[in-house]
Motif scaffolding. Structure first.
Motif, short mmCIF file in Angstrom:
data_model
loop_
_atom_site.label_atom_id
_atom_site.label_comp_id
_atom_site.label_asym_id
_atom_site.label_seq_id
_atom_site.Cartn_x
_atom_site.Cartn_y
_atom_site.Cartn_z
N VAL A 296 41.33 10.01 52.10
CA VAL A 296 42.12 10.82 53.66
C VAL A 296 41.25 11.70 53.69
N GLN A 297 40.32 12.30 53.50
CA GLN A 297 39.51 13.59 53.75
C GLN A 297 38.47 13.37 54.69
N ASP A 298 37.83 12.03 54.24
CA ASP A 298 36.61 10.93 54.84
C ASP A 298 36.82 10.75 55.87
N GLY A 299 38.08 9.99 56.13
CA GLY A 299 38.58 9.33 57.36
C GLY A 299 38.81 7.72 56.95
N THR A 300 38.14 7.85 55.75
CA THR A 300 38.15 5.94 55.49
C THR A 300 40.11 5.60 55.37
N LEU A 301 40.42 6.82 55.20
CA LEU A 301 42.49 6.31 54.74
C LEU A 301 43.01 7.12 55.59
N ASP A 302 43.72 6.61 56.47
CA ASP A 302 44.97 7.45 57.84
C ASP A 302 45.81 7.58 56.42
N GLN A 303 45.90 9.06 56.90
CA GLN A 303 47.03 10.23 56.46
C GLN A 303 48.49 9.81 56.52
N LYS A 304 49.38 8.63 57.76
CA LYS A 304 50.15 8.32 58.12
C LYS A 304 50.43 6.76 57.03
N ARG A 305 49.28 6.32 56.63
CA ARG A 305 49.49 5.20 55.70
C ARG A 305 49.94 5.94 53.85
N LEU A 306 49.22 6.61 53.70
CA LEU A 306 49.33 7.30 52.59
C LEU A 306 51.06 8.06 52.48
N ASP A 307 51.59 8.81 53.77
CA ASP A 307 53.31 8.98 53.66
C ASP A 307 53.74 7.88 53.28
N ASN A 308 53.07 6.91 54.27
CA ASN A 308 54.61 5.95 54.16
C ASN A 308 54.45 5.32 52.80
N TYR A 309 53.44 5.18 52.10
CA TYR A 309 52.88 4.84 51.25
C TYR A 309 54.05 5.70 49.91
N HIS A 310 54.03 6.81 50.13
CA HIS A 310 55.19 7.75 49.32
C HIS A 310 57.10 6.98 49.72
N GLY B 241 55.46 -6.32 45.29
CA GLY B 241 55.04 -6.25 47.56
C GLY B 241 54.45 -4.35 47.10
N LEU B 242 55.10 -3.88 47.38
CA LEU B 242 54.42 -2.13 47.46
C LEU B 242 52.85 -2.30 47.08
N GLU B 243 52.30 -2.73 45.89
CA GLU B 243 51.09 -2.98 44.95
C GLU B 243 49.74 -4.06 46.05
N ARG B 244 50.30 -5.26 46.17
CA ARG B 244 49.83 -5.79 47.59
C ARG B 244 49.71 -5.60 48.99
N THR B 245 51.14 -5.02 49.12
CA THR B 245 50.90 -3.76 50.82
C THR B 245 49.81 -3.06 51.01
N PHE B 246 49.87 -2.54 49.97
CA PHE B 246 48.52 -1.47 49.75
C PHE B 246 47.41 -0.93 48.86
N GLU B 247 47.01 -2.06 49.25
CA GLU B 247 45.71 -2.52 48.12
C GLU B 247 45.10 -1.31 48.11
N ASP B 248 44.72 -1.37 49.09
CA ASP B 248 43.91 -0.37 49.58
C ASP B 248 43.50 1.07 48.86
N ILE B 249 45.42 1.27 48.41
CA ILE B 249 45.45 3.13 47.72
C ILE B 249 45.38 2.44 46.39
N GLU B 250 46.19 1.31 46.07
CA GLU B 250 45.79 0.79 44.69
C GLU B 250 44.49 1.03 44.51
N HIS B 251 43.48 0.31 45.03
CA HIS B 251 42.32 0.36 44.42
C HIS B 251 41.68 1.71 44.54
N LEU B 252 41.61 2.60 45.39
CA LEU B 252 41.73 4.16 45.39
C LEU B 252 42.21 4.72 43.89
N LYS B 253 43.56 4.55 44.24
CA LYS B 253 43.94 5.53 42.54
C LYS B 253 43.36 4.74 41.10
N GLU B 254 42.42 4.35 41.24
CA GLU B 254 41.73 3.55 39.97
C GLU B 254 40.21 4.72 39.95
#
Length: 414
Positions: free
Chosen positions: A356-370, A322-335
């Motif tokens: 995150v620096q480029d603005g294509t990923l919200d910092q709050k979303r990454l924080d919630n992922y962690h 479920g975690l991977e499906r919900t944060f698929e964008d982060i899972e693809h980026l980490k590759e």
């Protein structure tokens, strides 16, 4: 009285108290979601109780087609299928071909429940034996489930709680007011994917929102590919899109915090006032618990709808993708990270931090992922500790048939 007709005739009426009444002239298991897919699961259970007569009676195909072929052969041991429509703790309300009955687990069935998810829940199909001319029933088996929605029970005890079983689609209801929270929606998405159901995000009370498109866009950012429907029961907006998920044989469940509008949605979809509704507090849009137990309702369009109490506290029980499906964008980026064991915090060459620096990923979303990663890991550790404690209690307890030497003295002292 038993009826063998297949036709389901609907008549929705309201009495002087405003109560919801659906009169079904002829009831069948199909009205509660029985399909041919349940046939092999039912036969595997029924054969345990009367395999020989079952083969002679040949009632299995009749049940799959919706015909009430529970003849003498099928009822040799009184075992028949039913669906749990309400959970009141020790007692369950079930619906079978006979109508409504109250049911409880048999002693053997209770002993087989080694963990919380083994107990029946709303939406489960069960094998029951009727008592008192069908007024009461004893649950002997739970048919193999196709999905199970669970969460960590509220409180400090490490204990899982069954929300609903055999659900096809989960409507995640979030009101477009001060209580709107995308981080909470992410939690519900993890629960849905872990449970094996398809999530649909329902943004309710759109009539109270001045900028619905911006809320929809914000939700799309954290739920790519998940259907998002904005609705207003007051203005009649979005009903057709919700009904697209309702069809005979399907089961829909509602989940959301108190005050999100679940009870209003049920009244809206059924066309009758079957659930009480309450106003939310104006200062924070927080609602009060209107629904106090899980319950299943029939829909005039076909299919069934399961309502659940509002969840102020939603802790994930486990992670089954479920975690991977919900944060698929982060899972693809980490590759594309430089290091395969990158934690996406301060590492060089981290593609996630770069996004995150480029603005294509919200910092709050990454924080919630962690945060969700830490919570799931902590939860899994608690589960392992609790499992060891339970195993230790079982191994140190008195052996079967062995009497405690101080048993008689303890009984006198007590």
């Amino acid at each position: 009285m038993r009826r063998n007709d297949l036709t389901v005739s609907w008549s929705v009426q309201g009495n002087t108290k405003g109560e919801y009444i659906i009169k079904m002239e002829y009831e069948s298991l199909k009205a509660f979601g029985w399909t041919a897919d349940w046939q092999p699961k039912w036969l595997s259970v029924a054969e345990k109780y009367d395999g020989d007569r079952l083969k002679e009676g040949g009632y299995g195909a009749e049940v799959a087609d919706g015909v009430h072929g529970f003849n003498g052969a099928a009822r040799a041991d009184g075992i028949e299928p039913a669906r749990i429509v309400a959970d009141y703790g020790q007692k369950y309300e079930i619906r079978s071909e006979r109508g409504t009955s109250w049911a409880a687990l048999s002693g053997k069935a209770r002993l087989r429940c080694k963990e919380q998810r083994s107990y029946p829940g709303v939406g489960d199909w069960v094998a029951v034996k009727m008592m008192n001319e069908g007024d009461d029933a004893v649950i002997h088996e739970v048919l193999e489930r196709k999905s199970l929605i669970v969460r960590q029970a509220a409180g400090f005890e490490t204990k899982e709680q069954v929300i609903a079983a055999n659900v096809d689609t989960l409507f995640i209801v979030c009101a477009l007011n001060h209580d709107f929270n995308v981080r909470r929606i992410e939690r519900y998405l993890i629960m849905a994917w872990n449970s094996g159901v398809n999530p649909v995000i329902v943004l309710s009370k759109s009539d109270l929102c001045e900028d619905v498109p911006s809320y929809v866009a914000e939700t799309e950012m954290i739920a790519p590919g998940v259907p998002i429907i904005s609705v207003s029961a007051h203005l009649g907006i979005g009903r057709e899109r919700l009904e697209a998920y309702v069809s005979p044989g399907t089961t829909i469940a509602l989940a959301g915090s108190s005050g999100s509008g679940k009870s209003t949605l049920i009244n809206w979809l059924t066309g009758a006032e079957i659930q009480l509704t309450q106003e939310v507090r104006e200062e924070d849009s927080r609602g009060r618990h209107t629904t106090t137990h899980r319950e299943l309702f029939l829909l005039p369009q076909g299919g069934v709808l399961i309502d659940t109490p509002g969840m102020r506290e939603l802790s994930i029980w486990d992670n089954d993708g479920g975690l991977e499906r919900t944060f698929e964008d982060i899972e693809h980026l980490k590759e594309d990270c430089l290091f395969s064991d990158c934690q996406h915090r301060r590492e060089k060459g981290c593609a996630v931090l770069q996004a995150v620096q480029d603005g294509t990923l919200d910092q709050k979303r990454l924080d919630n992922y962690h945060k969700m990663q830490r919570e799931i890991q902590f939860q899994m550790r608690k589960e392992r500790i609790a499992a060891k404690k339970n195993a230790s209690r079982s191994s140190t307890g008195p052996k079967s048939g062995q009497r405690d030497r101080r048993g008689w003295r303890r009984e006198i002292e007590e």
